[in-house]
Each structure stands twice: as structure tokens, then as C-alpha cells.
Scaffold this motif. Structure first.
Motif, short mmCIF file in Angstrom:
data_model
loop_
_atom_site.label_atom_id
_atom_site.label_comp_id
_atom_site.label_asym_id
_atom_site.label_seq_id
_atom_site.Cartn_x
_atom_site.Cartn_y
_atom_site.Cartn_z
N UNK A 1 34.66 -117.80 -48.17
CA UNK A 1 34.26 -119.15 -48.56
C UNK A 1 33.13 -119.70 -47.69
N UNK A 2 32.54 -118.87 -46.85
CA UNK A 2 31.44 -119.32 -46.00
C UNK A 2 30.19 -119.48 -46.85
N UNK A 3 29.62 -120.68 -46.89
CA UNK A 3 28.55 -120.98 -47.81
C UNK A 3 27.16 -120.66 -47.27
N UNK A 4 26.97 -120.68 -45.96
CA UNK A 4 25.63 -120.47 -45.41
C UNK A 4 25.71 -119.64 -44.14
N UNK A 5 24.99 -118.52 -44.14
CA UNK A 5 25.02 -117.62 -42.99
C UNK A 5 23.60 -117.28 -42.55
N UNK A 6 23.36 -117.38 -41.25
CA UNK A 6 22.11 -116.91 -40.65
C UNK A 6 22.42 -115.56 -39.99
N UNK A 7 21.80 -114.52 -40.50
CA UNK A 7 22.06 -113.17 -40.00
C UNK A 7 20.99 -112.82 -38.97
N UNK A 8 21.41 -112.65 -37.72
CA UNK A 8 20.48 -112.43 -36.61
C UNK A 8 20.37 -110.94 -36.31
N UNK A 9 19.19 -110.38 -36.62
CA UNK A 9 18.97 -108.95 -36.44
C UNK A 9 18.71 -108.61 -34.97
N UNK A 10 18.99 -107.37 -34.63
CA UNK A 10 18.71 -106.86 -33.29
C UNK A 10 17.33 -106.22 -33.27
N UNK A 11 16.90 -105.81 -32.08
CA UNK A 11 15.60 -105.15 -31.94
C UNK A 11 15.55 -103.86 -32.74
N UNK A 12 16.68 -103.18 -32.86
CA UNK A 12 16.73 -101.91 -33.60
C UNK A 12 16.67 -102.12 -35.11
N UNK A 13 16.83 -103.35 -35.57
CA UNK A 13 16.87 -103.63 -37.01
C UNK A 13 15.59 -104.30 -37.51
N UNK A 14 14.53 -104.25 -36.73
CA UNK A 14 13.31 -104.96 -37.08
C UNK A 14 12.67 -104.42 -38.37
N UNK A 15 11.93 -105.31 -39.05
CA UNK A 15 11.19 -104.93 -40.24
C UNK A 15 11.72 -105.57 -41.51
N UNK A 16 10.82 -105.91 -42.44
CA UNK A 16 11.25 -106.56 -43.67
C UNK A 16 12.06 -105.66 -44.59
N UNK A 17 11.69 -104.37 -44.77
CA UNK A 17 12.54 -103.53 -45.61
C UNK A 17 13.98 -103.48 -45.11
N UNK A 18 14.16 -103.40 -43.80
CA UNK A 18 15.51 -103.40 -43.23
C UNK A 18 16.21 -104.72 -43.53
N UNK A 19 15.49 -105.83 -43.41
CA UNK A 19 16.09 -107.14 -43.68
C UNK A 19 16.57 -107.24 -45.12
N UNK A 20 15.75 -106.77 -46.05
CA UNK A 20 16.13 -106.82 -47.46
C UNK A 20 17.32 -105.92 -47.76
N UNK A 21 17.35 -104.76 -47.13
CA UNK A 21 18.50 -103.86 -47.34
C UNK A 21 19.78 -104.43 -46.74
N UNK A 22 19.64 -105.15 -45.64
CA UNK A 22 20.81 -105.84 -45.08
C UNK A 22 21.34 -106.85 -46.11
N UNK A 23 20.43 -107.58 -46.74
CA UNK A 23 20.84 -108.53 -47.77
C UNK A 23 21.53 -107.83 -48.93
N UNK A 24 20.97 -106.70 -49.39
CA UNK A 24 21.60 -105.96 -50.48
C UNK A 24 23.03 -105.55 -50.12
#
Length: 379
Positions: free
Chosen positions: A116-139
Motif C-alpha cells: 500500500x506504499x504510494x510513493x517510493x524514491x529508489x536510491x541507486x548505488x554507484x554500481x547501478x549507475x546509468x539510465x538503462x539500469x534505472x529503467x530496468x529497475x523500474x520494470x
């Protein structure tokens, strides 16, 4: 009256007359952010605040808001032009202070967030940098049927109704949803085999054989409208309308050798000195519709797409490959990374879908000079 960008309709968008029960609680709203330039943090606050102000019917349709924030080392670029701005952890604390209803978490913690959590800010680490990685995290985090992706430098100026964004997928007479509803009504499926009214797979690639969309009706195949652009177009009609693009993907997009040349060339014809090889007589095809510009997407369709073409990766995910094209011109050496957005758009087109455009569209404005690769293709 409040000021509006000149491209916006004075009357604005109105909600759809229908409530799409199949989509209730089935929309995830996302952003990806990167604050190494501190001004981007300010733009993000404006963008998300405008969403919370103007995105209507979210209590009906939106399950959650997900914002992925990228890592950077050291301090950010401050307004005075020096790297004396907030560090990444300080910037993230500002995010949470500005939006106290949102919860910050690492990628791993976000995977087990409360339902039931409505809003989450997902904080990436240095090893997770990059937009493709961010989008895959969302998927990997999204569990809904639909996905609204917004950019952190866009601002809404008028109300945006989610039902209006969903309307093309549900109301077009040749859409896959309409076909399924008609089939259920005619066949009266028994309870043991019925889906119970659910239609979680009506947008997937596997549900319909590939076809030319312009011949869908003649061939008895449904129309897969997999994306609706938030940015609309002007119309002489006084009511809300939508148009579906009659898209036929070029056959050459099914040729992996051609796609290799397309990506290696950057998807453009502006430099003839590198990359096309046997496909010099073809050149760059038109961009295959999908883009990361603000849109509502059928997430079921996306998750049913094939895996990245030229590297490892999961089906329905972006390529995180780091292929680089290098060429020489005029005694100088140039290089660039293959465009992950274009590679994904190719696979999206191979699935056989098309996009819709609504009128009036969402009234929004870009508050920076950032553009997506899709927009660059029309320069």
C-alpha cells in the motif's frame, strides 16, 4: 487566468465518460532522475509537484509513484558554476523533505516495499549507475498493467485525466481489449475456463499474430495500441478525440544485421562515412514509434517483448550493453555508445503494436533543454 504555454488548449482535457474497471489500480507513474547538476533537482521538484497537482483520477487508477534517483560521486554542480553543490545523500534528503509522503529506499529494500506504499524514491548505488539500469529497475518493481513515464524536467500546467489517456486502448473498435470483450460476451465462457473478467494478457505480443496494422480489420486481427503520447496535437474538434497511427514496420527491422548497422550508425543519415556497409542503399529507417517521452504504455505488452538483441538481458528490458562505435573523419577519431532507446524501440516495433495521440494532449512544458533520442531523430 493562470498562464498557459501557447501550444496548450484553452479548454483543457476532460475525463472519459467511462470508468475502465480493468485498469483500476493498474497504473504506475515513474520518473528517472540524476542530480549531478543541482538545477535538475529543482526541476524535479517542480515536475513532481505539478504531477501531484494536475494528475487526476489517480486515486482510482494509480497504484504507486516510483522515482529512481541515480548516483553521482562528489558534489553537484552548483548554480555558481562550481562543484560545490549538495552531495548525493544531501540531495536525496532534500527530496524526502520536499515530498514527506514519499519513502526513500535502496533498490533491494524497494523490492519488498509495503503493497500500500504510494510513493517510493529508489536510491541507486554507484554500481547501478546509468539510465538503462534505472529503467530496468523500474520494470522489475512495477506490477501493474500500465505505465506512465514522465521526465523530471517537464511540468504540467493543466489537469490530466488518466481515463482519457487509457481511452484509445479501450475504446478503439478494433482494439485487442474490445475483441476480448466481444469474444467473452459471445462465447459465454464457463467459470472453469473463464478469466473471471480479468484481461492481464490482452496487450501481450503472444496474444496476437504479427500483422500490418492498416490491414487489421480485413485480416480479423485486433489492433494493439501499446502507447499513448501525453503530448497531443491540435484538432478542430471541440471534444476530446484520439488518433491511432497506422504504422507498418519496415521489414528490414526484422534483420538483425541491419539493426546492427542502424545502431552502429546512431540511427541517422547525417554522416555517410561510417557504419552502413551492405545497407548503404537503405540508410536509417524512421524511428520505430516507441520513445521515453512522456507517455502511457501498456506494460503487459512491454514485458512480453523479446530480450535485448545483441547482449545478455531479460525479455521486455532495456539493453545495458556498452557497445561503442568508433570511426575517423578528417583526421579525428569519434565514438559513441549505441542508443539503448533505439534498440528497445526496434524490439517494440517487432511486436506489432502502434501508438495513439490524443487531442487535446497534456498541457506541459519542458523547463530545460534536454530531449530524448526520439526527439533528436526529427531534428
Amino acid at each position: 487566468a493562470d498562464w498557459l504555454p501557447e501550444a496548450c488548449s484553452m479548454t483543457g482535457m476532460t475525463p472519459s465518460k467511462d470508468r475502465y474497471s480493468d485498469a483500476l489500480g493498474e497504473v504506475t507513474f515513474t520518473m528517472t532522475t540524476y542530480f549531478h547538476v543541482y538545477a535538475r533537482s529543482v526541476m524535479f521538484r517542480q515536475a513532481l509537484a505539478s504531477v501531484f497537482t494536475h494528475l487526476k483520477e489517480r486515486d482510482l487508477y494509480v497504484k504507486e509513484f516510483l522515482v529512481v534517483n541515480d548516483w553521482y560521486d562528489g558534489r553537484s554542480l552548483a548554480f555558481n558554476g562550481t562543484f560545490t553543490g549538495p552531495k548525493v545523500d544531501e540531495n536525496r534528503q532534500e527530496m524526502l523533505n520536499f515530498f514527506p509522503g514519499c519513502v526513500g529506499a535502496s533498490t533491494e529494500v524497494a523490492k519488498s516495499r509495503p503493497k500500500d506504499q504510494k510513493c517510493s524514491f529508489v536510491f541507486k548505488t554507484a554500481e547501478e549507475r546509468g539510465q538503462p539500469k534505472a529503467l530496468n529497475i523500474l520494470f522489475d518493481l512495477m506490477v501493474t498493467k500500465f505505465w506512465i513515464h514522465f521526465e523530471d524536467d517537464k511540468v504540467f500546467f493543466q489537469d490530466v485525466f488518466i481515463s482519457r489517456l487509457l481511452a484509445p486502448m479501450y475504446e478503439h473498435p478494433e482494439s485487442c481489449w474490445q475483441e476480448q470483450q466481444q469474444a467473452q460476451a459471445v462465447k459465454q465462457l464457463p467459470a472453469s475456463t473463464s478469466s473471471g473478467g480479468e484481461s492481464s494478457d490482452w496487450g501481450s505480443v503472444k496474444s496476437v499474430p504479427q500483422r500490418k496494422l492498416s490491414q487489421a480489420a480485413e485480416q480479423g486481427q485486433c489492433l494493439r495500441i501499446a502507447s499513448i503520447r501525453l503530448g497531443g496535437h491540435h484538432s478542430s474538434s471541440s471534444s476530446d478525440v484520439f488518433d491511432v497511427e497506422d504504422y507498418v514496420r519496415p521489414k528490414v527491422l526484422d534483420d538483425n544485421n541491419y539493426v546492427t548497422a542502424l545502431l552502429a550508425h546512431g540511427g541517422f543519415d547525417d554522416d555517410k562515412s561510417h557504419g552502413w556497409g551492405n545497407y548503404s542503399d537503405v540508410g536509417a529507417v524512421q524511428w520505430p514509434l516507441f520513445s521515453l517521452r512522456p507517455s502511457l504504455h501498456n506494460l503487459t505488452y512491454i514485458k512480453s517483448l523479446e530480450a535485448p538483441l545483441f547482449c545478455g538481458g531479460e525479455p521486455g528490458h532495456f539493453s545495458e550493453d556498452h557497445n561503442i562505435t568508433v570511426w575517423e573523419d578528417g583526421g579525428k577519431t569519434y565514438d559513441f555508445h549505441w542508443d539503448f532507446e533505439l534498440e528497445f524501440a526496434v524490439r517494440w516495433a517487432r511486436g506489432g503494436a502502434t501508438v495513439a495521440t490524443i487531442s487535446p494532449g497534456a498541457c506541459m512544458r519542458d523547463v530545460s533543454n534536454g530531449i530524448s533520442s526520439f526527439e533528436r531523430s526529427f531534428e
